[in-house]
Structure formats: structure tokens, C-alpha cells
Scaffold this motif. Structure first.
Motif, PDB file in Angstrom:
ATOM      1  N   ILE A 282       5.102  -3.958   8.060  1.00  0.00           N
ATOM      2  CA  ILE A 282       3.802  -3.543   7.421  1.00  0.00           C
ATOM      3  C   ILE A 282       3.284  -4.542   6.736  1.00  0.00           C
ATOM      4  CG2 ILE A 282       2.854  -1.850   5.854  1.00  0.00           C
ATOM      5  CD1 ILE A 282       5.446   0.109   6.768  1.00  0.00           C
ATOM      6  N   ARG A 283       1.987  -5.012   6.929  1.00  0.00           N
ATOM      7  CA  ARG A 283       1.354  -5.895   6.157  1.00  0.00           C
ATOM      8  C   ARG A 283       2.229  -7.346   6.241  1.00  0.00           C
ATOM      9  NH1 ARG A 283       0.722  -1.198   3.092  1.00  0.00           N
ATOM     10  NH2 ARG A 283      -1.186  -0.006   3.574  1.00  0.00           N
ATOM     11  N   PHE A 284       2.805  -7.507   7.227  1.00  0.00           N
ATOM     12  CA  PHE A 284       3.649  -8.475   7.321  1.00  0.00           C
ATOM     13  C   PHE A 284       3.040  -9.990   8.014  1.00  0.00           C
ATOM     14  CE2 PHE A 284       7.323 -10.792   9.344  1.00  0.00           C
ATOM     15  CZ  PHE A 284       8.045 -11.575   8.176  1.00  0.00           C
ATOM     16  N   ASP A 285       2.785 -10.903   7.232  1.00  0.00           N
ATOM     17  CA  ASP A 285       2.054 -12.094   7.693  1.00  0.00           C
ATOM     18  C   ASP A 285       2.664 -12.660   8.806  1.00  0.00           C
ATOM     19  OD1 ASP A 285       0.228 -12.015   5.601  1.00  0.00           O
ATOM     20  OD2 ASP A 285       1.601 -13.401   4.381  1.00  0.00           O
ATOM     21  N   GLY A 286       3.752 -12.672   9.089  1.00  0.00           N
ATOM     22  CA  GLY A 286       4.296 -13.584  10.234  1.00  0.00           C
ATOM     23  C   GLY A 286       4.055 -12.636  11.755  1.00  0.00           C
ATOM     24  N   ASP A 287       3.495 -11.563  11.689  1.00  0.00           N
ATOM     25  CA  ASP A 287       3.530 -10.750  13.049  1.00  0.00           C
ATOM     26  C   ASP A 287       2.013 -10.154  13.176  1.00  0.00           C
ATOM     27  OD1 ASP A 287       3.582  -8.424  14.840  1.00  0.00           O
ATOM     28  OD2 ASP A 287       5.916  -8.611  14.636  1.00  0.00           O
ATOM     29  N   THR A 288       1.399 -10.709  14.479  1.00  0.00           N
ATOM     30  CA  THR A 288       0.048 -10.347  14.766  1.00  0.00           C
ATOM     31  C   THR A 288      -0.012  -8.637  14.969  1.00  0.00           C
ATOM     32  OG1 THR A 288       0.399 -11.150  16.903  1.00  0.00           O
ATOM     33  CG2 THR A 288      -0.638 -12.469  15.177  1.00  0.00           C
ATOM     34  N   ASP A 289       0.990  -7.985  15.302  1.00  0.00           N
ATOM     35  CA  ASP A 289       0.847  -6.727  15.788  1.00  0.00           C
ATOM     36  C   ASP A 289       1.157  -5.810  14.317  1.00  0.00           C
ATOM     37  OD1 ASP A 289      -0.057  -7.217  18.265  1.00  0.00           O
ATOM     38  OD2 ASP A 289       2.120  -7.613  18.866  1.00  0.00           O
ATOM     39  N   THR A 290       1.235  -6.399  13.192  1.00  0.00           N
ATOM     40  CA  THR A 290       1.691  -5.617  12.129  1.00  0.00           C
ATOM     41  C   THR A 290       0.808  -4.481  11.646  1.00  0.00           C
ATOM     42  OG1 THR A 290       2.775  -5.735   9.972  1.00  0.00           O
ATOM     43  CG2 THR A 290       0.798  -6.895  10.374  1.00  0.00           C
ATOM     44  N   HIS A 291       1.105  -3.558  11.010  1.00  0.00           N
ATOM     45  CA  HIS A 291       0.251  -2.679  10.663  1.00  0.00           C
ATOM     46  C   HIS A 291      -0.728  -3.162   9.313  1.00  0.00           C
ATOM     47  CE1 HIS A 291       1.906   0.742  12.529  1.00  0.00           C
ATOM     48  NE2 HIS A 291       2.940   0.900  12.002  1.00  0.00           N
ATOM     49  N   ALA A 292      -1.911  -3.271   9.447  1.00  0.00           N
ATOM     50  CA  ALA A 292      -2.618  -4.165   8.651  1.00  0.00           C
ATOM     51  C   ALA A 292      -3.553  -3.446   7.916  1.00  0.00           C
ATOM     52  CB  ALA A 292      -3.582  -5.075   9.404  1.00  0.00           C
ATOM     53  N   SER A 293      -4.040  -1.821   7.883  1.00  0.00           N
ATOM     54  CA  SER A 293      -4.939  -1.584   7.260  1.00  0.00           C
ATOM     55  C   SER A 293      -4.263  -1.280   5.633  1.00  0.00           C
ATOM     56  CB  SER A 293      -5.171  -0.221   7.654  1.00  0.00           C
ATOM     57  OG  SER A 293      -5.312   0.986   6.867  1.00  0.00           O
ATOM     58  N   GLU A 294      -5.455  -1.450   4.712  1.00  0.00           N
ATOM     59  CA  GLU A 294      -4.944  -1.232   3.243  1.00  0.00           C
ATOM     60  C   GLU A 294      -6.030  -0.551   2.506  1.00  0.00           C
ATOM     61  OE1 GLU A 294      -3.501  -5.068   2.443  1.00  0.00           O
ATOM     62  OE2 GLU A 294      -5.063  -5.383   1.109  1.00  0.00           O
ATOM     63  N   MET A 295      -5.614   0.204   1.464  1.00  0.00           N
ATOM     64  CA  MET A 295      -6.669   0.702   0.555  1.00  0.00           C
ATOM     65  C   MET A 295      -7.288  -0.367  -0.351  1.00  0.00           C
ATOM     66  SD  MET A 295      -5.908   4.048  -1.894  1.00  0.00           S
ATOM     67  CE  MET A 295      -6.929   4.256  -3.250  1.00  0.00           C
ATOM     68  N   PRO A 296      -8.769  -0.121  -0.442  1.00  0.00           N
ATOM     69  CA  PRO A 296      -9.395  -1.229  -1.127  1.00  0.00           C
ATOM     70  C   PRO A 296      -9.451  -0.701  -2.592  1.00  0.00           C
ATOM     71  CG  PRO A 296     -10.958   0.187   0.103  1.00  0.00           C
ATOM     72  CD  PRO A 296      -9.712   0.756   0.392  1.00  0.00           C
ATOM     73  N   PRO A 297      -9.768  -1.503  -3.475  1.00  0.00           N
ATOM     74  CA  PRO A 297      -9.962  -1.238  -5.035  1.00  0.00           C
ATOM     75  C   PRO A 297     -11.165  -0.586  -5.123  1.00  0.00           C
ATOM     76  CG  PRO A 297      -9.977  -3.463  -4.830  1.00  0.00           C
ATOM     77  CD  PRO A 297      -9.838  -3.020  -3.384  1.00  0.00           C
ATOM     78  N   PHE A 298     -11.501   0.531  -6.012  1.00  0.00           N
ATOM     79  CA  PHE A 298     -12.973   1.086  -5.987  1.00  0.00           C
ATOM     80  C   PHE A 298     -13.403   0.848  -7.230  1.00  0.00           C
ATOM     81  CE2 PHE A 298     -10.751   3.424  -2.516  1.00  0.00           C
ATOM     82  CZ  PHE A 298     -11.967   3.709  -1.746  1.00  0.00           C
ATOM     83  N   THR A 299     -13.082  -0.263  -8.156  1.00  0.00           N
ATOM     84  CA  THR A 299     -13.629  -0.505  -9.511  1.00  0.00           C
ATOM     85  C   THR A 299     -15.174  -0.709  -9.193  1.00  0.00           C
ATOM     86  OG1 THR A 299     -12.568  -2.455  -9.115  1.00  0.00           O
ATOM     87  CG2 THR A 299     -11.704  -1.177 -10.762  1.00  0.00           C
ATOM     88  N   ASP A 300     -15.730  -1.493  -8.100  1.00  0.00           N
ATOM     89  CA  ASP A 300     -17.133  -1.506  -8.039  1.00  0.00           C
ATOM     90  C   ASP A 300     -17.978  -0.399  -7.603  1.00  0.00           C
ATOM     91  OD1 ASP A 300     -16.692  -4.144  -8.904  1.00  0.00           O
ATOM     92  OD2 ASP A 300     -16.541  -4.990  -6.608  1.00  0.00           O
ATOM     93  N   VAL A 301     -17.232   0.542  -7.090  1.00  0.00           N
ATOM     94  CA  VAL A 301     -17.623   1.870  -6.328  1.00  0.00           C
ATOM     95  C   VAL A 301     -17.809   2.816  -7.238  1.00  0.00           C
ATOM     96  CG1 VAL A 301     -17.631   3.198  -4.399  1.00  0.00           C
ATOM     97  CG2 VAL A 301     -16.720   0.676  -4.408  1.00  0.00           C
ATOM     98  N   LEU A 302     -16.776   3.358  -7.756  1.00  0.00           N
ATOM     99  CA  LEU A 302     -16.740   4.293  -8.796  1.00  0.00           C
ATOM    100  C   LEU A 302     -16.676   3.919 -10.492  1.00  0.00           C
ATOM    101  CD1 LEU A 302     -13.894   6.275  -6.873  1.00  0.00           C
ATOM    102  CD2 LEU A 302     -16.265   6.640  -6.511  1.00  0.00           C
ATOM    103  N   ASP A 303     -17.529   4.552 -11.195  1.00  0.00           N
ATOM    104  CA  ASP A 303     -17.228   4.354 -12.484  1.00  0.00           C
ATOM    105  C   ASP A 303     -15.995   5.235 -13.159  1.00  0.00           C
ATOM    106  OD1 ASP A 303     -18.085   6.879 -13.230  1.00  0.00           O
ATOM    107  OD2 ASP A 303     -20.077   6.078 -13.207  1.00  0.00           O
ATOM    108  N   PRO A 304     -15.885   4.829 -14.119  1.00  0.00           N
ATOM    109  CA  PRO A 304     -14.666   5.482 -14.892  1.00  0.00           C
ATOM    110  C   PRO A 304     -14.513   6.908 -14.923  1.00  0.00           C
ATOM    111  CG  PRO A 304     -15.302   3.436 -16.258  1.00  0.00           C
ATOM    112  CD  PRO A 304     -16.304   3.550 -15.250  1.00  0.00           C
ATOM    113  N   LEU A 305     -15.543   7.656 -15.093  1.00  0.00           N
ATOM    114  CA  LEU A 305     -15.680   8.950 -15.122  1.00  0.00           C
ATOM    115  C   LEU A 305     -15.450   9.559 -13.790  1.00  0.00           C
ATOM    116  CD1 LEU A 305     -16.291  11.861 -16.119  1.00  0.00           C
ATOM    117  CD2 LEU A 305     -18.671  11.573 -15.923  1.00  0.00           C
ATOM    118  N   GLN A 306     -16.340   9.091 -12.687  1.00  0.00           N
ATOM    119  CA  GLN A 306     -15.949   9.300 -10.894  1.00  0.00           C
ATOM    120  C   GLN A 306     -14.416   9.006 -10.795  1.00  0.00           C
ATOM    121  OE1 GLN A 306     -19.201   6.690  -9.677  1.00  0.00           O
ATOM    122  NE2 GLN A 306     -20.279   8.352  -8.921  1.00  0.00           N
TER     123      GLN A 306
END
Ligand code: HEC
Length: 164
Positions: free
Chosen positions: A37-61
Motif C-alpha cells: 500500500i503506497r509502497f514506492d518500490g512497486d508500480t502495482d501498489t495501491h496508490a490512491s490517498e485522501m487529499p487534505p481539505f484545508t484549501d477546500v473547506l473552511d474551519p466551520l465546514q
């Protein structure tokens, strides 16, 4: 990492339950063990990851969406916040976690509606995950253990709590 009884720990999944990040059938388990999982040495590794939302959602959201997610299985601190979070969830989170929040194995996105928490138990922890997501990493084992051992491990892990 998964514990000698495979029951996991903070940030490391329990392999005995029937909750799978990347799929719990034999083929899916084998792919995860072989390629990691997210292992640099393997091109078939599971790669998807959750992005940070600090630019998308304000603190209230961020509070609102966290209250909504926590409220799927618990009593949210403020039902008004949770209600406001629903649309934010559909707009920003459902692509990976699903409209029903039950997760998507092809994205490695966990079920958020099952009260099983890998890292984000409680509204504050969910807010931290949304602002600065943690990404679990697992090495690929195919090169180190060989196909036969990976298959044996797959069958063992599946027997602990595999899906179909
Ligand atoms: C691009 C896909 C993607 C999007 C979009 C996304 N997530 Fe995630 N999320 C993930 C992945 C993948 C993980 C698991 C991280 C890991 O394996 O370490 C995760 C983990 C989580 C967790 C931790 C669950 C646990 O069991 O502790 C929470 C909570 C969460 N996401 C909430 C959200 C919320 C709320 C949003 C929207 C604001 C969101 N996610 C958007 C992919 C996504």
C-alpha cells in the motif's frame, strides 16, 4: 504491525473483522499482500490517498462534515452542524467514501458508517483527518516472500475474516 492475533492497533487494521480498505476477497487480499500500500518500490501498489481539505473547506465546514460523519454511527455534538455537513460530504467525500459513506475498495476509502475506526474516532479526530490526512503504508511482499508464500498468507488472512 497487525498484532500477533491480527487484531490491529491504532492506524493498523484489524484483519479479523469483515471491514476491508482494499477489498476482502482472495484476489484483493493477494494483490494487497503482493504489492503493498503506497509502497514506492512497486508500480502495482495501491496508490490512491485522501487529499487534505484545508484549501477546500473552511474551519466551520470542516466541523460540519466531521459532525455529519461522526453522526452516522454516534450522537453528534450538534445535530445542526451534522445536518449542514451532509451536502459537504456528498460534494467532497462521496467520490471516495460513497454516497452512503460505506467506502469504496477501489479507492482504499474506508466505510465511515460502520463504527470501526482506523484512526479517526470522534469529531476532533475526524477534523484532523480531513485537514491533514494520515496515509497508511505497507511494503510489498511478492519480491521478498515469493508467490507460494503470498498465496498461503492470502488464504490465512482470508480465513480470519474474508469477504466474498
Ligand atoms: C481521494 C479519495 C478520498 C476523498 C475525496 C476523501 N477520503 Fe477520506 N479516506 C480516504 C482513504 C484512502 C482513507 C484511508 C487512509 C489510510 O488508508 O491510511 C481515508 C480515511 C478517512 C477517515 C479515517 C477513517 C478511520 O477509520 O479512521 C475519515 C474519517 C475520512 N477519510 C473522512 C473523509 C471526509 C470527511 C472526506 C471529505 C471531506 C474524505 N474523507 C474525503 C480517501 C478519501
Amino acid at each position: 504491525c497487525h498484532g500477533s492475533g491480527a487484531s490491529g492497533g491504532p492506524g493498523f487494521p484489524n484483519l479479523n473483522d469483515d471491514d476491508w480498505l482494499w477489498g476482502g476477497d482472495l484476489d484483493a487480499i493477494q494483490a494487497t499482500i503482493a504489492h503493498g500500500i503506497r509502497f514506492d518500490g512497486d508500480t502495482d501498489t495501491h496508490a490512491s490517498e485522501m487529499p487534505p481539505f484545508t484549501d477546500v473547506l473552511d474551519p466551520l465546514q470542516t466541523r460540519q462534515v466531521a459532525a455529519y460523519v461522526w453522526g452516522l454511527t454516534n450522537t453528534p455534538s450538534d445535530p445542526g452542524l451534522a445536518q449542514a455537513g451532509k451536502q459537504l460530504f456528498l460534494d467532497n467525500c462521496a467520490a471516495c467514501h460513497g454516497d452512503d459513506a460505506k467506502g469504496k475498495a477501489e479507492m482504499g476509502a474506508p466505510d465511515l458508517a460502520d463504527a470501526i475506526w482506523l484512526k479517526a474516532r470522534g469529531e476532533d479526530a475526524i477534523m484532523r483527518q480531513v485537514a491533514a490526512p494520515k496515509h497508511g503504508v505497507m511494503p510489498a511482499w511478492a519480491g521478498r516472500l515469493g508467490d507460494t508464500t503470498v498465496k498461503e498468507l492470502t488464504i490465512f488472512v482470508h480465513s480470519l475474516g474474508g469477504g466474498t
